[in-house]
Design an enzyme around this catalytic site. Sequence first.
Site, PDB file in Angstrom:
ATOM      1  N   ILE A   1       2.228  -1.828  -8.046  1.00 49.05           N
ATOM      2  CA  ILE A   1       2.815  -1.271  -6.888  1.00 49.05           C
ATOM      3  C   ILE A   1       3.252  -2.508  -6.240  1.00 49.05           C
ATOM      4  CG2 ILE A   1       2.292   0.007  -4.606  1.00 49.05           C
ATOM      5  CD1 ILE A   1       0.087   1.686  -5.811  1.00 49.05           C
ATOM      6  N   PRO A   2       4.778  -2.589  -6.397  1.00 51.86           N
ATOM      7  CA  PRO A   2       5.336  -4.085  -5.882  1.00 51.86           C
ATOM      8  C   PRO A   2       5.445  -4.332  -4.620  1.00 51.86           C
ATOM      9  CG  PRO A   2       6.924  -2.570  -6.845  1.00 51.86           C
ATOM     10  CD  PRO A   2       5.677  -1.810  -6.953  1.00 51.86           C
ATOM     11  N   CYS A   3       4.518  -4.507  -3.846  1.00 49.32           N
ATOM     12  CA  CYS A   3       4.487  -4.973  -2.437  1.00 49.32           C
ATOM     13  C   CYS A   3       5.086  -6.009  -2.265  1.00 49.32           C
ATOM     14  CB  CYS A   3       3.490  -4.859  -1.644  1.00 49.32           C
ATOM     15  SG  CYS A   3       2.025  -5.583  -2.272  1.00 49.32           S
ATOM     16  N   HIS A   4       5.358  -7.089  -3.081  1.00 49.51           N
ATOM     17  CA  HIS A   4       6.101  -8.260  -3.014  1.00 49.51           C
ATOM     18  C   HIS A   4       7.552  -8.029  -2.920  1.00 49.51           C
ATOM     19  CE1 HIS A   4       6.264  -7.469  -7.388  1.00 49.51           C
ATOM     20  NE2 HIS A   4       7.420  -8.012  -7.588  1.00 49.51           N
ATOM     21  N   ARG A   5       8.061  -6.914  -3.259  1.00 46.45           N
ATOM     22  CA  ARG A   5       9.479  -6.550  -3.011  1.00 46.45           C
ATOM     23  C   ARG A   5       9.727  -5.964  -1.762  1.00 46.45           C
ATOM     24  NH1 ARG A   5       9.255  -3.166  -8.965  1.00 46.45           N
ATOM     25  NH2 ARG A   5       9.112  -5.158 -10.266  1.00 46.45           N
TER      26      ARG A   5
END
Length: 171
Positions: free
Chosen positions: A127-131
């Site tokens: 779940i790419p919260c860095h995006r």
Amino acid sequence: MNYVSLFETSLGVGVVQAGDGGVCRVYLPTGDDSYRREFSAVPPSELTQRTAETLKRYFKGERQTFNDIPVDLSVVTPFRRRILELIRSIPFGEVRSYGQIAGLAGAPGAARAIGGAMACNPLPVIIPCHRVVAGDGRLTGFSAPGGITCKEYLLRLEDVEFKGQRIFLKK
């Protein structure tokens, strides 16, 4: 049942943890060997091994998708689960703002609540919260080991376009 697989990267060792409902936790790589000691007695599963291999390739800079990996988000509230599922749909190499995610969630103006949901994300990278970045492209709020430096590393790994210390954010 609990299953674990480790994955090695240039940043160190990371961990994938799964139960019967899917992958439930990812620990991003750290520079020490503590994960090996902590999880050495926990057996792997086909799912943790496949996910660990995918993460290993991701950290080598290879474009990977994680959409086919079953995840277990039962530990988060329904609102946060909805937010994390929206974030999961952000494609590799793209970014969204907190405000854009709030709008997609039907909660315009709830950018802080989006940040709260991301802070409890048990599955970084999958779940790419860095995006997710600030509306002006600044990198903000990343609670994984390494903080903002790690967030920048992951975005650069995905060839996200930077303008100085900010992200080029498509409207």
